[in-house]
Design a protein around this motif. Structure first.
Motif, PDB file in Angstrom:
ATOM      1  N   SER A  32       0.929  -1.389  -0.002  1.00 54.04           N
ATOM      2  CA  SER A  32       0.078   0.253   0.222  1.00 54.04           C
ATOM      3  C   SER A  32       0.595   1.401  -0.262  1.00 54.04           C
ATOM      4  O   SER A  32       2.192   1.364   0.151  1.00 54.04           O
ATOM      5  N   ARG A  33       0.215   2.387  -0.843  1.00 46.92           N
ATOM      6  CA  ARG A  33       0.888   3.568  -0.453  1.00 46.92           C
ATOM      7  C   ARG A  33       1.880   3.589   1.170  1.00 46.92           C
ATOM      8  O   ARG A  33       2.940   4.842   1.324  1.00 46.92           O
ATOM      9  N   MET A  34       0.804   3.171   2.850  1.00 48.35           N
ATOM     10  CA  MET A  34       0.747   3.463   4.010  1.00 48.35           C
ATOM     11  C   MET A  34       2.388   2.838   3.595  1.00 48.35           C
ATOM     12  O   MET A  34       3.118   2.586   4.695  1.00 48.35           O
ATOM     13  N   ASP A  35       2.413   1.057   3.252  1.00 55.06           N
ATOM     14  CA  ASP A  35       3.862   0.854   3.485  1.00 55.06           C
ATOM     15  C   ASP A  35       4.956   1.344   2.964  1.00 55.06           C
ATOM     16  O   ASP A  35       6.198   0.856   3.293  1.00 55.06           O
ATOM     17  N   PHE A  36       4.172   1.721   2.132  1.00 55.23           N
ATOM     18  CA  PHE A  36       5.858   2.343   1.118  1.00 55.23           C
ATOM     19  C   PHE A  36       6.385   3.446   1.894  1.00 55.23           C
ATOM     20  O   PHE A  36       7.343   3.398   1.852  1.00 55.23           O
ATOM     21  N   ILE A  37       5.632   4.345   2.556  1.00 55.87           N
ATOM     22  CA  ILE A  37       6.174   5.262   3.155  1.00 55.87           C
ATOM     23  C   ILE A  37       7.245   4.854   4.521  1.00 55.87           C
ATOM     24  O   ILE A  37       7.749   5.492   5.039  1.00 55.87           O
ATOM     25  N   HIS A  38       6.203   3.296   5.212  1.00 53.15           N
ATOM     26  CA  HIS A  38       6.981   2.938   6.366  1.00 53.15           C
ATOM     27  C   HIS A  38       7.848   2.444   5.367  1.00 53.15           C
ATOM     28  O   HIS A  38       9.506   2.464   6.544  1.00 53.15           O
ATOM     29  N   LYS A  39       8.203   1.978   4.647  1.00 55.14           N
ATOM     30  CA  LYS A  39       9.480   1.644   4.389  1.00 55.14           C
ATOM     31  C   LYS A  39      10.737   2.175   3.706  1.00 55.14           C
ATOM     32  O   LYS A  39      11.865   2.238   4.538  1.00 55.14           O
ATOM     33  N   LEU A  40       9.896   3.286   3.162  1.00 58.39           N
ATOM     34  CA  LEU A  40      11.062   4.114   2.944  1.00 58.39           C
ATOM     35  C   LEU A  40      11.455   5.215   4.156  1.00 58.39           C
ATOM     36  O   LEU A  40      12.776   5.546   4.203  1.00 58.39           O
ATOM     37  N   SER A  41      10.982   5.137   5.473  1.00 56.41           N
ATOM     38  CA  SER A  41      11.390   5.656   5.990  1.00 56.41           C
ATOM     39  C   SER A  41      11.892   5.443   7.018  1.00 56.41           C
ATOM     40  O   SER A  41      12.660   5.771   7.586  1.00 56.41           O
ATOM     41  N   ILE A  42      11.942   3.773   7.222  1.00 49.44           N
ATOM     42  CA  ILE A  42      13.090   2.934   7.177  1.00 49.44           C
ATOM     43  C   ILE A  42      14.164   3.359   7.052  1.00 49.44           C
ATOM     44  O   ILE A  42      15.296   3.829   7.700  1.00 49.44           O
ATOM     45  N   SER A  43      14.904   3.200   5.273  1.00 51.18           N
ATOM     46  CA  SER A  43      16.000   3.288   4.524  1.00 51.18           C
ATOM     47  C   SER A  43      16.329   4.645   5.410  1.00 51.18           C
ATOM     48  O   SER A  43      17.446   4.765   5.411  1.00 51.18           O
ATOM     49  N   GLN A  44      15.574   5.742   5.133  1.00 46.73           N
ATOM     50  CA  GLN A  44      15.511   7.147   5.426  1.00 46.73           C
ATOM     51  C   GLN A  44      16.758   6.803   6.702  1.00 46.73           C
ATOM     52  O   GLN A  44      17.830   7.531   6.662  1.00 46.73           O
ATOM     53  N   LYS A  45      15.874   6.406   7.706  1.00 47.83           N
ATOM     54  CA  LYS A  45      16.278   6.022   9.260  1.00 47.83           C
ATOM     55  C   LYS A  45      17.859   5.452   8.618  1.00 47.83           C
ATOM     56  O   LYS A  45      18.893   5.824   9.282  1.00 47.83           O
ATOM     57  N   GLU A  46      17.935   4.864   8.458  1.00 44.92           N
ATOM     58  CA  GLU A  46      19.580   3.474   8.320  1.00 44.92           C
ATOM     59  C   GLU A  46      20.660   4.849   7.428  1.00 44.92           C
ATOM     60  O   GLU A  46      21.425   4.303   7.535  1.00 44.92           O
ATOM     61  N   CYS A  47      20.060   4.810   6.521  1.00 41.77           N
ATOM     62  CA  CYS A  47      21.128   6.190   5.772  1.00 41.77           C
ATOM     63  C   CYS A  47      21.175   6.837   6.240  1.00 41.77           C
ATOM     64  O   CYS A  47      22.817   7.824   6.330  1.00 41.77           O
TER      65      CYS A  47
END
Length: 118
Positions: free
Chosen positions: A56-71
């Protein structure tokens, strides 16, 4: 993933991180900090991959938010390695610059996606 610019860049960054780790550990005899860079730096692309396959769009945002934190965490470890003289300015710049570029891209994608929800 090859169709996605962020997917491609984050995968290429993960390759650079793995190669950095392979060279870094034996030479410098520093394993804890470099292992942290390896973990967070490769996690960026893994979470981007998950986002590209989101349900979903919210799942997409959530996964990218994790990626942002890891970066951002990867940048922190690189800054720490540089500040403690484990890596040179050149090594630091060669990894930090693409990390900052990826971080900006991820943030932009998150903001754009959130605005589409409004």
């Amino acid at each position: 993933m090859s169709d996605s610019i962020i997917g491609k860049k984050s995968f290429e960054f993960a390759i650079e991180i793995v190669n950095f780790y392979k060279k870094f550990s034996p030479e410098k005899k520093e394993f804890i900090l470099s292992k942290q860079v390896l973990r967070s730096g490769t996690s960026v692309g893994a979470n981007v991959r998950e986002a590209l396959n989101a349900q979903s769009r919210m799942d997409f945002i959530h996964k990218l938010s994790i990626s942002q934190k890891e970066c951002d965490e990867t940048i922190y470890w690189l800054e720490l390695l540089f500040a403690t003289d484990y890596i040179s300015k050149e090594e630091f710049d060669n990894l930090k610059n693409p990390a900052v570029e990826i971080l900006k891209m991820i943030r932009s994608i998150i903001i754009t996606t959130k605005n589409k929800n409004s």
